[in-house]
Design a protein around this motif. Structure first.
Motif, short mmCIF file in Angstrom:
data_model
loop_
_atom_site.label_atom_id
_atom_site.label_comp_id
_atom_site.label_asym_id
_atom_site.label_seq_id
_atom_site.Cartn_x
_atom_site.Cartn_y
_atom_site.Cartn_z
N GLU A 149 0.83 -1.21 0.00
CA GLU A 149 0.00 0.00 0.00
C GLU A 149 0.86 1.25 0.00
O GLU A 149 0.54 2.24 -0.66
N LEU A 150 1.97 1.22 0.74
CA LEU A 150 2.88 2.37 0.75
C LEU A 150 3.53 2.53 -0.62
O LEU A 150 3.67 3.65 -1.11
N ALA A 151 3.90 1.42 -1.26
CA ALA A 151 4.49 1.50 -2.60
C ALA A 151 3.50 2.14 -3.57
O ALA A 151 3.86 3.02 -4.36
N GLN A 152 2.24 1.72 -3.50
CA GLN A 152 1.21 2.29 -4.36
C GLN A 152 1.00 3.77 -4.05
O GLN A 152 0.91 4.60 -4.96
N SER A 153 0.96 4.11 -2.79
CA SER A 153 0.80 5.50 -2.38
C SER A 153 1.98 6.35 -2.83
O SER A 153 1.81 7.48 -3.31
N ASP A 154 3.19 5.81 -2.71
CA ASP A 154 4.38 6.53 -3.18
C ASP A 154 4.31 6.78 -4.67
O ASP A 154 4.68 7.85 -5.15
N PHE A 155 3.84 5.79 -5.44
CA PHE A 155 3.70 5.98 -6.89
C PHE A 155 2.70 7.10 -7.17
O PHE A 155 2.97 7.99 -7.97
N ILE A 156 1.56 7.07 -6.49
CA ILE A 156 0.54 8.09 -6.71
C ILE A 156 1.10 9.47 -6.39
O ILE A 156 0.93 10.42 -7.16
N GLU A 157 1.81 9.59 -5.28
CA GLU A 157 2.33 10.87 -4.84
C GLU A 157 3.50 11.38 -5.68
O GLU A 157 3.64 12.57 -5.91
N ASN A 158 4.35 10.48 -6.15
CA ASN A 158 5.59 10.90 -6.80
C ASN A 158 5.61 10.71 -8.31
O ASN A 158 6.45 11.31 -8.98
N CYS A 159 4.75 9.87 -8.85
CA CYS A 159 4.86 9.52 -10.27
C CYS A 159 3.57 9.71 -11.08
O CYS A 159 3.62 10.00 -12.28
#
Length: 179
Positions: free
Chosen positions: A46-56
């Motif tokens: 979930e953090l990986a997905q959230s990081d993608f949404i926030e950064n990419c």
């Protein structure tokens, strides 16, 4: 008063039609589910997905689709860049990856595994190993800062086409583009 109510009703109807049209034109308005078999390769999916949404996702879209932006589309394509050590390293050396504000290398590895294995879909060659924190730490030192990213991507796409049987359309920034 009657004219004002009619105008308000018309504006509301137009807004509703506009929003409906936007939703129809953009069916990928939510992040993809992370398949159970891929969850085990990430410490915190979930953090990986959230990081993608926030950064990419601002540039690459929630599902890796960029059209009509002039950015490489990653959905069902990025996995081909895992087929050689050089193209695998390229993904970690991209400036926005190597210089990411995510300083924890294991966390950044998870984000990149989300990009490759979830968004890359069927383009990931069988047997591909996930990125690791130490691999990310090593490759970040060699960020691509003095090379044409477009030329390097094309060079590596040609390698993937020749060595890994990637589709010729990988040369294009996104399917249907002319460059």
């Amino acid at each position: 008063m009657m004219i004002r109510a009619s105008l308000l009703a018309a504006a509301t109807l137009l807004a509703a039609l506009s929003l409906g049209g936007l939703q129809a034109a953009e069916p990928d308005n939510h992040s993809p589910d992370i398949p159970a078999q891929l969850r085990s390769m990430m410490a915190d999916p979930e953090l990986a997905q959230s990081d993608f949404i926030e950064n990419c996702a601002g540039c690459h879209g929630l599902r890796g689709t960029t059209v009509p932006a002039h950015l490489p589309e990653i959905k069902d394509r990025v996995g081909w860049f895992m087929c050689t050590p050089g193209s695998r390293a390229y993904l970690l050396r991209l400036p926005n990856v190597a210089h990411s504000r995510i300083t924890d290398n294991a966390q950044l590895a998870d984000l990149m595994n989300y990009v490759v294995f979830v968004l890359g879909g069927k383009s990931v060659p069988t047997g591909t190993k996930p990125f690791t924190g130490p691999e990310v730490a090593h490759e970040r030192q060699f960020a691509l800062t003095s090379v044409s990213l477009k030329a390097e991507r094309l060079r590596l796409a040609n390698v993937a086409i020749a060595k890994c049987r990637a589709p010729a359309s990988l040369r294009l920034q996104y399917p249907g583009s002319t460059q």
